[in-house]
Design an enzyme around this catalytic site. Sequence first.
Site, PDB file in Angstrom:
ATOM      1  N   CYS A  99       0.811  -1.225   0.000  1.00  0.00           N
ATOM      2  CA  CYS A  99       0.000   0.000   0.000  1.00  0.00           C
ATOM      3  C   CYS A  99       0.842   1.272   0.000  1.00  0.00           C
ATOM      4  O   CYS A  99       0.309   2.367  -0.167  1.00  0.00           O
ATOM      5  CB  CYS A  99      -0.938   0.002   1.194  1.00  0.00           C
ATOM      6  SG  CYS A  99      -1.996  -1.431   1.189  1.00  0.00           S
ATOM      7  N   HIS A 158      -3.139   6.722   2.466  1.00  0.00           N
ATOM      8  CA  HIS A 158      -3.633   5.440   1.980  1.00  0.00           C
ATOM      9  C   HIS A 158      -5.005   5.164   2.596  1.00  0.00           C
ATOM     10  O   HIS A 158      -5.211   5.366   3.795  1.00  0.00           O
ATOM     11  CB  HIS A 158      -2.633   4.339   2.343  1.00  0.00           C
ATOM     12  CG  HIS A 158      -3.173   2.980   2.100  1.00  0.00           C
ATOM     13  ND1 HIS A 158      -3.727   2.620   0.892  1.00  0.00           N
ATOM     14  CD2 HIS A 158      -3.290   1.896   2.914  1.00  0.00           C
ATOM     15  CE1 HIS A 158      -4.158   1.362   0.978  1.00  0.00           C
ATOM     16  NE2 HIS A 158      -3.907   0.915   2.188  1.00  0.00           N
ATOM     17  N   ASN A 164     -10.064  -0.621   0.213  1.00  0.00           N
ATOM     18  CA  ASN A 164      -8.607  -0.464   0.190  1.00  0.00           C
ATOM     19  C   ASN A 164      -8.087  -1.035  -1.134  1.00  0.00           C
ATOM     20  O   ASN A 164      -8.165  -2.236  -1.361  1.00  0.00           O
ATOM     21  CB  ASN A 164      -8.046  -1.236   1.399  1.00  0.00           C
ATOM     22  CG  ASN A 164      -6.537  -1.271   1.434  1.00  0.00           C
ATOM     23  OD1 ASN A 164      -5.860  -0.947   0.458  1.00  0.00           O
ATOM     24  ND2 ASN A 164      -5.998  -1.687   2.570  1.00  0.00           N
TER      25      ASN A 164
HETATM   26  N1  ACO Z   1     -17.596  -8.939  10.072  1.00  0.00           N
HETATM   27  C1  ACO Z   1     -17.945  -9.153  11.361  1.00  0.00           C
HETATM   28  N2  ACO Z   1     -17.053  -9.333  12.345  1.00  0.00           N
HETATM   29  C2  ACO Z   1     -15.752  -9.289  12.000  1.00  0.00           C
HETATM   30  C3  ACO Z   1     -15.325  -9.062  10.680  1.00  0.00           C
HETATM   31  C4  ACO Z   1     -16.301  -8.895   9.705  1.00  0.00           C
HETATM   32  N3  ACO Z   1     -15.999  -8.671   8.395  1.00  0.00           N
HETATM   33  N4  ACO Z   1     -13.964  -9.076  10.648  1.00  0.00           N
HETATM   34  C5  ACO Z   1     -13.548  -9.287  11.908  1.00  0.00           C
HETATM   35  N5  ACO Z   1     -14.629  -9.416  12.732  1.00  0.00           N
HETATM   36  C6  ACO Z   1     -14.634  -9.664  14.168  1.00  0.00           C
HETATM   37  C7  ACO Z   1     -13.395 -10.423  14.608  1.00  0.00           C
HETATM   38  O1  ACO Z   1     -13.559 -11.806  14.444  1.00  0.00           O
HETATM   39  C8  ACO Z   1     -13.305  -9.999  16.053  1.00  0.00           C
HETATM   40  O2  ACO Z   1     -14.208 -10.769  16.795  1.00  0.00           O
HETATM   41  P1  ACO Z   1     -13.824 -11.287  18.288  1.00  0.00           P
HETATM   42  O3  ACO Z   1     -13.634 -10.028  19.081  1.00  0.00           O
HETATM   43  O4  ACO Z   1     -15.022 -12.090  18.671  1.00  0.00           O
HETATM   44  O5  ACO Z   1     -12.571 -12.069  18.119  1.00  0.00           O
HETATM   45  C9  ACO Z   1     -13.813  -8.560  16.063  1.00  0.00           C
HETATM   46  O6  ACO Z   1     -14.554  -8.410  14.835  1.00  0.00           O
HETATM   47  C10 ACO Z   1     -12.709  -7.524  16.094  1.00  0.00           C
HETATM   48  O7  ACO Z   1     -11.707  -7.871  15.156  1.00  0.00           O
HETATM   49  P2  ACO Z   1     -10.393  -7.011  14.966  1.00  0.00           P
HETATM   50  O8  ACO Z   1      -9.547  -7.620  13.895  1.00  0.00           O
HETATM   51  O9  ACO Z   1      -9.768  -6.732  16.296  1.00  0.00           O
HETATM   52  O10 ACO Z   1     -11.043  -5.639  14.402  1.00  0.00           O
HETATM   53  P3  ACO Z   1     -10.379  -4.255  14.239  1.00  0.00           P
HETATM   54  O11 ACO Z   1     -11.168  -3.257  14.951  1.00  0.00           O
HETATM   55  O12 ACO Z   1      -8.890  -4.275  14.445  1.00  0.00           O
HETATM   56  O13 ACO Z   1     -10.599  -3.972  12.671  1.00  0.00           O
HETATM   57  C11 ACO Z   1      -9.317  -4.000  10.602  1.00  0.00           C
HETATM   58  C12 ACO Z   1      -9.961  -4.836  11.720  1.00  0.00           C
HETATM   59  C13 ACO Z   1     -10.436  -3.278   9.891  1.00  0.00           C
HETATM   60  C14 ACO Z   1      -8.595  -4.933   9.666  1.00  0.00           C
HETATM   61  C15 ACO Z   1      -8.334  -2.981  11.242  1.00  0.00           C
HETATM   62  O14 ACO Z   1      -7.477  -3.643  12.135  1.00  0.00           O
HETATM   63  C16 ACO Z   1      -7.479  -2.275  10.202  1.00  0.00           C
HETATM   64  O15 ACO Z   1      -7.954  -1.452   9.441  1.00  0.00           O
HETATM   65  N6  ACO Z   1      -6.153  -2.539  10.194  1.00  0.00           N
HETATM   66  C17 ACO Z   1      -5.210  -1.822   9.306  1.00  0.00           C
HETATM   67  C18 ACO Z   1      -5.206  -2.392   7.933  1.00  0.00           C
HETATM   68  C19 ACO Z   1      -4.141  -1.726   7.119  1.00  0.00           C
HETATM   69  O16 ACO Z   1      -3.897  -0.524   7.221  1.00  0.00           O
HETATM   70  N7  ACO Z   1      -3.443  -2.505   6.311  1.00  0.00           N
HETATM   71  C20 ACO Z   1      -2.318  -1.970   5.579  1.00  0.00           C
HETATM   72  C21 ACO Z   1      -2.599  -1.766   4.195  1.00  0.00           C
HETATM   73  S1  ACO Z   1      -3.065  -3.270   3.367  1.00  0.00           S
HETATM   74  C22 ACO Z   1      -1.747  -3.639   2.296  1.00  0.00           C
HETATM   75  O17 ACO Z   1      -0.601  -3.276   2.496  1.00  0.00           O
HETATM   76  C23 ACO Z   1      -2.112  -4.511   1.125  1.00  0.00           C
END
Ligand code: ACO
Length: 321
Positions: free
Chosen positions: A110, A246, A276
């Site tokens: 990214c 990003h 994304n």
């Molecule tokens: N629908 C419903 N529930 C979900 C979903 C979904 N699609 N996805 C995850 N959950 C649940 C999980 O299972 C978890 O449940 P639990 O608490 O019972 O275990 C809960 O939601 C929380 O999950 P987290 O992963 O902790 O959620 P978080 O608030 O961290 O959000 C996300 C996840 C959106 C991925 C966030 O961490 C994020 O944006 N991270 C950064 C991503 C990024 O910037 N990546 C870099 C660029 S990508 C690249 O380089 C190609």
Amino acid sequence: MLQIFQTAHYVPQKIITNEDLSKMMNTSDEWIYSRTGIKTRHIVETENTSDLCINVARQLLDKANISPEQIGFILVATMTPDYQSPSVACQVQGAIDAHQAFAFDLTAACAGFVYALHTAKGLLHDLPAGQVGMIIGGETLSKVVNWQDRTTSVLFGDAAAGVLVRSSEEFGIIKSRCYADGHYAQSLTSGFIANQSPFRLSQEMISDKLNMKGRDIFDFTTRTVANSLDEFLGEAKDSVDYFLLHQANVRILDIMAKKLKVDRAKFLQNMEYYGNSSAASIPLLLSESVEKGIIQMNSHQQLVFSGFGGGLSYGHILTTI
Ligand code: ACO
């Protein structure tokens, strides 16, 4: 200075909504929108990354009214090329007949578009007078995500967008810097290629699908990347008109704005409609903002681009446009 003087973007026609995804997996519009800010994403049906990038390349030539012979180099930032070889950049070069151009792909997930602009500063010096560079970020992440994994598949979209660049005394990159921290390499992996040697002694069982420790990257971005952006900008922060970060998660933008003590309205966003799109996300936001008249060419507006993602790799650019 490296000046961006033309922009273009292209997204596949098919739109997948959060409701569509909730019929495929255990998720909901409520979870996706509230946790990420994403409502819809575009997904390819027949196209591959090169098709999206070739579309952008043709638009760039048309919009700038320049001939393919004027292109001196083509740089494509992608983590989802059609092949390992040829590069997407060479496929684009062939398709538009840019026979004066050298062409290569660059992989920084990214952060790819920011890495590509930073790299292109060096390439511009060797271009013959009158030649320009073409830089495209293009991805079909839909082919590498694991569609059984709700934690990643809801986040990504397919897109390509790009710019034409040239040397200018008046407008362009004031400052740029790229960084990496390979200690976190396993936080985001995709496209693992196993040892296929007939002499191998063991076989690693690693999925070739995209695998992301989202929470780790979220924390890294909102701490390390935010601090480095603040330090990178220093006093210059106050004269920035727009921040184009990003487009991974709306909550990342909220936290970044707060940490930098910058008006949140200066952080442009479009992840609601595209998700994304990795290396395509910043040029897509730039091109859309130019189309909408928010960003105006030759206006002396100051822009910041900041990309972050797999590698982990990240980088910042401060430019006038
Ligand atoms: N629908 C419903 N529930 C979900 C979903 C979904 N699609 N996805 C995850 N959950 C649940 C999980 O299972 C978890 O449940 P639990 O608490 O019972 O275990 C809960 O939601 C929380 O999950 P987290 O992963 O902790 O959620 P978080 O608030 O961290 O959000 C996300 C996840 C959106 C991925 C966030 O961490 C994020 O944006 N991270 C950064 C991503 C990024 O910037 N990546 C870099 C660029 S990508 C690249 O380089 C190609």
